[in-house]
Enzyme design. Structure first.
Site, PDB file in Angstrom:
ATOM      1  CD  GLU A 110     -17.225 -47.059  12.398  1.00  0.00           C
ATOM      2  OE1 GLU A 110     -16.814 -48.033  11.743  1.00  0.00           O
ATOM      3  OE2 GLU A 110     -18.398 -46.930  12.771  1.00  0.00           O
ATOM      4  CE  LYS A 118     -23.814 -49.707  10.542  1.00  0.00           C
ATOM      5  NZ  LYS A 118     -23.235 -49.707  11.897  1.00  0.00           N
TER       6      LYS A 118
END
Length: 307
Positions: free
Chosen positions: A27, A161
């Site tokens: 990404e 996360k």
């Protein structure tokens, strides 16, 4: 007209496709919105090098000049690392950013879409998005989760996360039939730390084991991705009590400032870096590099099965 008119392969990736070599997607949001300069471009180059050394070809994905770039030049990497007007692109933004020919950095969701269009089945990132804390009030749920439910790309990450509600994130993935695999672990990693307190669906002992599962899943036409949780190296993980403390502080600041939506994660990551005096950035870099090692090995193993 075909979607292929919007795709532009780098010379390296095009050569890899023609030679039928294993390719790993990467990404670009981590470059434009996840790390400061120059650590962002240094990390991007290091990750690409790791993948090449493992026998695969890296394909960093971004939106530039009305094209989905599958593989970036060094100049393009540096541009994304330095520019301040790069759009953060998820599924909802992909068409508008392409049409307007703006520069865009792809999130996990958008990178999965672009990787599938390019025929790439393994994608390496830092951590996936998920259900945000307090989502029962805000309805803030990352588009990454919906994409994982329908796009045939395996995502190698260090878990979700730590700023997220990991338990609810895993519940969401279970509801949508997304397998969660732990690489050499029974416990889902929590990004900055190896353990989250939550289990995985299956433990993958080797890259070959995981590649075999991916192959069977997609041969059965079981659409959707797979989350492969690869814990941060033990010597690089943060103290759990410290990271929990600074996350709570950063979350309160975000709420007090009225920060929401796609601005939330970049704000929180930046504040965590400041509050930890750079420790979260060091760990972030280490886990991304570690994911590149494992992701490349899985891509090579899957390629060997499919040959």
């Amino acid at each position: 007209m075909s979607y292929t008119q919007y795709i532009d392969y780098s010379a390296e990736v095009l050569k890899a496709k023609e030679a039928n070599l294993p390719i790993v997607a990467l990404e670009s949001t981590i470059i434009s919105h996840g790390m400061p300069y120059p650590q962002n471009v240094d990390t991007a180059k290091k990750v690409e090098k790791i993948i090449r050394n493992k026998g695969a070809v890296p394909a960093t994905i971004a939106i530039l000049d009305g094209k989905i770039k599958i593989g970036l030049s060094e100049e393009e990497l540096i541009y994304l690392a330095k520019a301040t007007d790069v759009e953060k692109v998820s599924r909802r933004d992909l068409a508008s950013v392409l049409a307007s020919k703006k520069a865009g950095a792809t999130t996990v969701a958008a990178t999965m879409i672009c990787a599938e269009l390019a025929g790439i089945k393994v994608f390496v990132t830092g951590g996936i998005g998920g259900v945000h804390r307090g989502a029962e009030e805000t309805m803030d749920v990352s588009a990454d989760l919906q994409e994982l439910a329908k796009t045939n790309v395996a995502v190698v990450c260090a878990g979700a996360k730590s700023i997220l509600d990991i338990g609810l994130t895993l519940e969401y993935l279970e509801t949508h039939g997304v397998p969660v695999v732990g690489f050499e672990t029974d416990e889902f990693p929590a990004f900055y730390t190896q353990k989250s307190g939550f289990g995985v669906d299956v433990k993958g002992e080797t890259p070959q084991d995981i590649a075999a599962m991916l192959n069977v899943k997609w041969e059965l036409n079981l659409h959707g991705g797979v989350v492969i949780g690869n814990p941060v190296p033990k010597d690089k993980e943060m103290d759990k009590s410290l990271i929990d403390q600074i996350i709570d502080k950063a979350l309160k600041e975000a709420k007090d400032k009225g920060i929401s939506g796609k601005e939330t994660t970049p704000f929180l990551l930046d504040r965590l870096k400041e509050l930890s005096e750079g420790a979260t950035l060091t760990t972030n870099i280490a886990l991304v590099e570690n994911n590149a090692h494992v992701g490349a090995e899985i891509a090579v193993a899957l390629h060997d099965i499919e040959k």
